[in-house]
Scaffold this active site. Structure first.
Site, short mmCIF file in Angstrom:
data_model
loop_
_atom_site.label_atom_id
_atom_site.label_comp_id
_atom_site.label_asym_id
_atom_site.label_seq_id
_atom_site.Cartn_x
_atom_site.Cartn_y
_atom_site.Cartn_z
N THR A 150 0.87 -1.18 0.00
CA THR A 150 0.00 0.00 0.00
C THR A 150 0.90 1.23 0.00
O THR A 150 1.36 1.67 -1.05
CB THR A 150 -0.98 -0.01 1.19
OG1 THR A 150 -0.26 -0.28 2.39
CG2 THR A 150 -2.05 -1.06 0.98
N LYS A 176 4.05 -7.01 3.73
CA LYS A 176 3.84 -5.58 3.53
C LYS A 176 3.47 -4.96 4.87
O LYS A 176 2.92 -5.60 5.76
CB LYS A 176 2.76 -5.30 2.49
CG LYS A 176 1.34 -5.73 2.84
CD LYS A 176 0.52 -4.85 3.74
CE LYS A 176 0.46 -3.43 3.27
NZ LYS A 176 -0.36 -2.58 4.22
N THR A 187 -0.50 -3.22 10.73
CA THR A 187 -1.29 -3.28 9.50
C THR A 187 -0.44 -4.00 8.49
O THR A 187 0.24 -3.43 7.68
CB THR A 187 -1.75 -1.93 8.97
OG1 THR A 187 -2.66 -2.18 7.90
CG2 THR A 187 -0.67 -1.06 8.49
N GLU A 269 5.96 4.80 7.31
CA GLU A 269 5.57 5.99 6.55
C GLU A 269 6.29 7.24 7.03
O GLU A 269 6.20 7.62 8.20
CB GLU A 269 4.06 6.20 6.66
CG GLU A 269 3.26 5.20 5.85
CD GLU A 269 1.77 5.42 5.96
OE1 GLU A 269 1.05 4.79 5.18
OE2 GLU A 269 1.34 6.20 6.82
N ASN A 392 -0.97 10.44 6.29
CA ASN A 392 -2.19 9.91 6.92
C ASN A 392 -3.32 10.93 6.97
O ASN A 392 -4.49 10.55 7.02
CB ASN A 392 -1.84 9.38 8.30
CG ASN A 392 -1.12 8.05 8.21
OD1 ASN A 392 -1.75 7.02 8.00
ND2 ASN A 392 0.20 8.08 8.29
N THR A 397 -8.22 11.31 0.84
CA THR A 397 -8.71 12.52 0.17
C THR A 397 -7.74 12.99 -0.89
O THR A 397 -7.98 13.98 -1.56
CB THR A 397 -8.93 13.65 1.20
OG1 THR A 397 -7.72 13.86 1.95
CG2 THR A 397 -10.06 13.30 2.13
#
Length: 397
Positions: A150, A176, A187, A269, A392, A397
């Site tokens: 992702t 992942k 996650t 991230e 995040n 969006t």
């Protein structure tokens, strides 16, 4: 790629199905197939809100005759009610029909945005297409490993080779995970494949131990995902490993998981630092884990690392509220090469030198040493950066 010693008897595919419609060409659907029935076991999220694929896999594992796993990226198929369960089961049926096995021999995993129904017309076309591209070898594995990502920036693959009485046994793991990472587990999706002959009871016992010593020892922000899945497949024929051979295999499998977990923390991230937290000298390993996890998930600790601020008080105070009883005189702290706090007493240090050290070293180790016993834990986390907040904040969006 060619240095990978892949477990034999497995084929892989990774394709662009169109699930990520806004990202033309991006691989988003993977398929793993064992050429023969495989023993299978798994460990899944401890979140009470869990995705449809987790429910399906829990229904089917452990198993003696698994044949494959269908994985999609971009849609978590979580919080989707009965329709989500029906869609997850339909994914296994599509995969099974495409390779000529029973639907209950297939497993399923998903990752991505929560609360959105799967676009099943995409799956109806994509899964048979993936099956038509199944192949053995490093290139096929790389495509599968890329298709499950992702927000990861790179694939995560680890392998091991062992020899038992002249017989070569191989372990291949790929995974992942880059955020929404916080035990238990993260996650994350992780798949560990081997051509070793393993009894289903032994594989079922190995799965939670592997998770506890690896994926449950990483955290990015402490958020437990709905989709966490660690699935083992073992397709070896013949007498199952036992005794010393089984113990050697267990050690190697746990090492593969631990390396994949570290790769996740390193690829977190927006992270600019991989932080290794070593806690030693507690009464039990569980106490060490609790302290390490508390330190790892402190926003103040994480932002101090990002800012190269040698504010070690944030670290020891986080240890102090972890819920493990100790006296200040029973704790010392080392950051990298610098002993900052010794048995409850602050030591003089050059703040500029420590700050420069943090800036210059992407991989940092902080060691909390207690005088309580033999407990220990190694835990991985990262700093908290502007990019993490941006990624995040803008995720859907």
């Amino acid at each position: 790629m060619n240095t990978w010693h892949l477990a034999r008897g497995y084929r892989f595919a990774g394709i662009h199905s169109g699930l990520r419609a806004s990202e033309p060409g991006r691989l988003d659907l993977a398929l793993i197939v064992s050429d023969v029935p495989a023993v299978a076991a798994g460990v899944f999220t401890q979140n009470r809100v869990c995705a449809a694929p987790v429910h399906v896999c829990r229904e089917r594992l452990p198993a003696h005759d698994a044949r494959g796993i269908v994985i999609c990226s971009g849609n978590a198929n979580a919080c989707t009610g009965q329709q989500g369960l029906d869609d997850a089961r339909r994914m296994t049926t599509l995969g099974a029909n495409a390779i000529g096995v029973d639907a209950r021999q297939m497993l399923v995993a998903s990752t991505g945005v929560i609360g959105r129904l799967l676009p099943m017309p995409v799956m109806e076309v994509g899964i048979p297409k993936a099956a038509s591209e199944l192949a053995a070898g490093p290139e096929a594995l790389e495509r599968a490993a890329r298709a499950i990502l992702t927000t990861d920036t790179r694939i995560k693959v680890r392998t091991r080779s062992l020899s038992f009485h002249g017989q070569d046994v191989r372990i291949t793991g790929f995974a992942k995970g880059a955020a929404m990472i916080g035990p238990n587990m993260a996650t994350m999706l992780a798949f560990v494949l081997t051509d070793a002959p393993i009894d289903v009871a032994d594989l079922s016992a190995l799965a939670p131990v592997s998770a506890d010593r690896s994926f449950n020892c990483i955290s990015v922000e402490g958020h437990t995902s709905t989709n966490d899945s660690l699935i083992f497949l073992a397709n070896g024929q013949g007498t199952p490993l036992k005794g010393e051979a089984l113990e050697r295999f267990r050690t190697a499998a746990i090492e593969v998981c631990a390396e994949l977990a570290r790769d996740m923390a390193s690829d977190a991230e927006g992270a600019s630092h991989l932080v290794t937290i070593e806690v030693v000298g507690t009464r039990t390993d569980a106490e060490a884990h609790r302290i390490a996890k508390t330190v790892a998930e402190s926003a103040l600790v994480k932002t101090a690392i990002f800012g190269a601020d040698p504010n070690w008080g944030r670290i020891v105070s986080a240890a102090g509220y972890a819920g493990v009883p100790f006296e200040e005189s029973q704790l010392s702290l080392t950051l990298g090469d610098f002993l900052l706090y010794e048995k409850g007493t602050p030591l003089p240090f050059d703040a500029a030198a420590v700050s420069s050290y943090i800036k210059a070293n992407r991989d940092l180790t902080m060691r909390l040493t207690f005088t309580l016993g033999e407990g220990h834990c190694t835990f991985y986390t990262c700093d908290l950066t502007y990019d993490y907040v941006r990624l995040n904040a803008d995720y859907t969006t």
